[in-house]
Enzyme design. Structure first.
Site, PDB file in Angstrom:
ATOM      1  N   ASP A   1      11.713  62.990  32.119  1.00 13.52           N
ATOM      2  CA  ASP A   1      11.615  64.362  32.620  1.00 13.52           C
ATOM      3  C   ASP A   1      10.183  64.759  32.975  1.00 13.52           C
ATOM      4  OD1 ASP A   1      12.360  66.929  33.333  1.00 13.52           O
ATOM      5  OD2 ASP A   1      12.386  67.688  31.294  1.00 13.52           O
TER       6      ASP A   1
ATOM      7  N   ASP B   1      14.361  67.741  39.280  1.00 12.79           N
ATOM      8  CA  ASP B   1      14.067  68.083  37.884  1.00 12.79           C
ATOM      9  C   ASP B   1      15.367  68.614  37.277  1.00 12.79           C
ATOM     10  OD1 ASP B   1      13.136  69.093  35.467  1.00 12.79           O
ATOM     11  OD2 ASP B   1      12.134  70.810  36.381  1.00 12.79           O
TER      12      ASP B   1
ATOM     13  N   GLU C   1      18.364  73.151  29.038  1.00  5.80           N
ATOM     14  CA  GLU C   1      16.937  72.920  28.832  1.00  5.80           C
ATOM     15  C   GLU C   1      16.097  73.989  29.517  1.00  5.80           C
ATOM     16  OE1 GLU C   1      12.896  71.208  29.689  1.00  5.80           O
ATOM     17  OE2 GLU C   1      14.422  71.983  31.059  1.00  5.80           O
ATOM     18  N   GLU C   2      16.495  74.356  30.737  1.00  2.00           N
ATOM     19  CA  GLU C   2      15.672  75.247  31.540  1.00  2.00           C
ATOM     20  C   GLU C   2      15.745  76.708  31.095  1.00  2.00           C
ATOM     21  OE1 GLU C   2      13.589  74.038  33.370  1.00  2.00           O
ATOM     22  OE2 GLU C   2      14.298  72.301  34.509  1.00  2.00           O
TER      23      GLU C   2
ATOM     24  N   HIS D   1      17.882  66.028  30.877  1.00  2.00           N
ATOM     25  CA  HIS D   1      18.735  67.219  30.763  1.00  2.00           C
ATOM     26  C   HIS D   1      19.572  67.418  32.020  1.00  2.00           C
ATOM     27  CE1 HIS D   1      16.096  69.894  33.243  1.00  2.00           C
ATOM     28  NE2 HIS D   1      15.088  69.292  32.651  1.00  2.00           N
TER      29      HIS D   1
ATOM     30  N   HIS E   1      11.144  74.013  40.322  1.00  2.00           N
ATOM     31  CA  HIS E   1      11.447  75.404  39.979  1.00  2.00           C
ATOM     32  C   HIS E   1      11.262  76.360  41.149  1.00  2.00           C
ATOM     33  CE1 HIS E   1      10.893  74.800  35.332  1.00  2.00           C
ATOM     34  NE2 HIS E   1      11.586  73.828  35.906  1.00  2.00           N
TER      35      HIS E   1
ATOM     36  N   ASP F   1      20.929  70.341  33.276  1.00  2.00           N
ATOM     37  CA  ASP F   1      20.820  71.571  34.050  1.00  2.00           C
ATOM     38  C   ASP F   1      19.621  71.554  34.988  1.00  2.00           C
ATOM     39  OD1 ASP F   1      19.244  71.631  31.690  1.00  2.00           O
ATOM     40  OD2 ASP F   1      18.990  73.792  31.875  1.00  2.00           O
TER      41      ASP F   1
END
Length: 495
Positions: A174, A120, A150-151, A81, A462, A83
């Site tokens: 991922d 990520d 995705e996030e 992904h 994150h 983003d």
């Protein structure tokens, strides 16, 4: 398809992977704002003679023909992904909408200054882009599926049509632990809560303070939830309820967290208290800080509380609205609900109270529920909705995405493990992850597709401090090429 890499990546192999990752770090790519990056990647693919298109959901699909002599090999989808989660430290002035990520080298790792790194899933994207430009690799027909959003809800995978992918083998890039192949993940849903109120002026004789809670580690609400790190929102609500009893506190604002899938690291509240209680307030906060550090010893003992005077006289919530919000947030679940009885060491069901944003006239909060069992995710989401319904507060469960059911007998998994064993002389590990991957959504639309996920070692996704182990990126690159060659060497009917 890549620019030359930033000097911080100079001399590193595989050079094309780091060059692509450098490009990703320069172009902002928050969830729902990946368009500029996607357009750059599409144009570069076309300039290299590849077929590239953007689907109605905003996903980028790039196709590369098979190597000469491998045209009959099984088609492979490479998926990641575009983003990234945009988190920064409390004192950072970084603007994710315009500023590049400032990458730093820390020994054997890359990290970022004051922000998330975006490894990520930027490393996964960079690996795929490097495959597309490398004509020395042996492979069958390739499709690169680079999804958006995705996030923040898996919007790209949610909107993927069920007839655009031709390959029936998929390698998702991922995951965040080198040496492990993932074959299953949790599904989940969001619960969004909103309530309107009416602002009031604070009672006469009150002074206003900003109460701040910070210093928590934060982290990924799926990968790190089992460590039971502190949630800044939940902890600050506990403190506010105690202050409410001691000082006749009136709440003006409460804010914490910045992403539904990140554990909240910081939270702050604006409160009105009776005049002249500053010294007592600081004493009580010091007691709470010591209590919370003891509770979180060995997990999140850097938690810190402080009070800062506010000179302006600003509105507060009504007493009734304050009671609803503080009681509801205090009662709302957060953390591990149940550990899997069938997959050792894996959380089955959890929930993250990720964001709260309250002002004098109302506000909102957001939860992210995860579970290996779709029914358990729905049940926990319904519990949260029911809790807020008791006070007449609007709450909605939405955005459900399915889990990815493990297929331990998958021929693709067997091939990947054989290649790993041959290349590294040791056994790989097979895992199921509590975090959400797009594999579940894609598998639901392509039920005949075999999927395996793997990636380099990433820590702290994150949250600021996210880092990727440099050597593991090279190992993933080598393994990816070897797996593609092994697939190409098999007849289609054997795959």
């Amino acid at each position: 398809m890549s620019d030359s890499a930033s000097p911080v990546f100079s001399g590193l192999e595989p050079a094309p992977v780091w060059a692509h990752f450098s490009t990703l770090c320069r172009i902002p790519r928050a969830s729902k704002a990946e368009g500029a990056l996607r357009d750059v990647l599409r144009d570069r693919a076309v300039s290299h003679g590849l077929e590239a298109s953007v689907d109605p959901a905003g996903n980028l699909l790039i196709r590369k023909p098979a190597s000469p002599g491998c045209e009959g090999a099984p088609g492979v989808v490479l998926q990641a992904h575009l983003d990234m989660v945009c988190q920064k430290t409390a004192d950072s002035e970084h603007e994710f909408s315009r500023d590049p990520i400032r990458v730093l080298r820390d020994g054997d790792w890359f990290t970022a200054a004051e922000t998330t790194l975006g490894a990520d899933n930027g490393i996964g994207v960079a690996l795929i882009l490097a495959v597309l430009e490398d004509d020395s690799l042996v492979h069958g027909p390739l499709e690169a599926l680079l999804t958006v959003d995705e996030e923040a809800g898996m919007g790209g995978a949610q909107g993927l049509d069920a007839d655009v992918l031709h390959g029936r083998l998929m390698l998702n890039l991922d995951t965040e632990e080198w040496g492990e192949f993932y074959i299953g993940c949790a599904g989940g849903l969001d619960v969004n809560v909103r309530r309107a109120g009416r602002a009031e002026q604070p009672p006469v004789g009150m002074e206003q303070w900003r109460v701040e809670l910070h210093g928590l580690r934060g982290g990924h609400s799926g990968v790190d939830i089992h460590e039971e790190r502190g949630n800044a929102i939940k902890l600050l609500v506990r403190v506010l309820r105690d202050l409410e009893r001691r000082f006749d506190l009136r709440l003006g604002a409460l804010e914490g967290g910045s992403a539904r899938n990140a554990l909240p690291r910081d939270a702050h509240a604006r409160v009105a208290l009776r005049h002249g209680c500053g010294d007592e307030l600081r004493r009580v906060l010091a007691e709470w800080q010591a209590r919370l550090r003891e509770e979180l010893r060995g997990v999140d003992e850097g938690v810190s509380l402080r009070a800062v005077p506010v000179t302006a006289v600003e509105p507060v919530m009504s007493a009734a609205e304050q009671a609803v919000w503080l009681a509801s947030l205090h009662a709302a679940p957060h953390g591990v609900r149940r550990r899997s009885p069938s997959v050792a060491g894996v959380v089955e069901t959890s929930n993250n109270l990720g964001i709260v944003a309250l002002g004098p006239d109302g506000g909102s909060c957001s939860f992210m529920v995860r579970s290996l069992l779709d029914g358990s995710a729905v049940a926990l989401g319904d519990e949260i909705v029911s809790l807020f319904a008791l006070s007449g507060t609007a709450a909605e469960a939405s955005g459900h995405y399915p889990g990815w059911a493990p297929q331990a007998d998958s021929p693709l998994l067997a091939l990947c493990r054989d290649v790993y064993r041959r290349e590294h002389g040791v056994e790989s590990h097979v895992q199921v992850i509590h975090a959400g991957l797009e594999c579940g959504l894609i598998a639901a639309k392509y039920p005949d597709m075999q999927i395996v996920s793997f990636g380099p070692t990433i820590r702290g996704a994150h949250a600021p401090g996210e880092r990727v182990e440099i050597a593991s990126v090279g190992r993933v690159w080598h393994l990816l090429g070897a797996i593609l060659a092994a697939i190409a060497g098999r007849r289609a009917e054997e795959a």
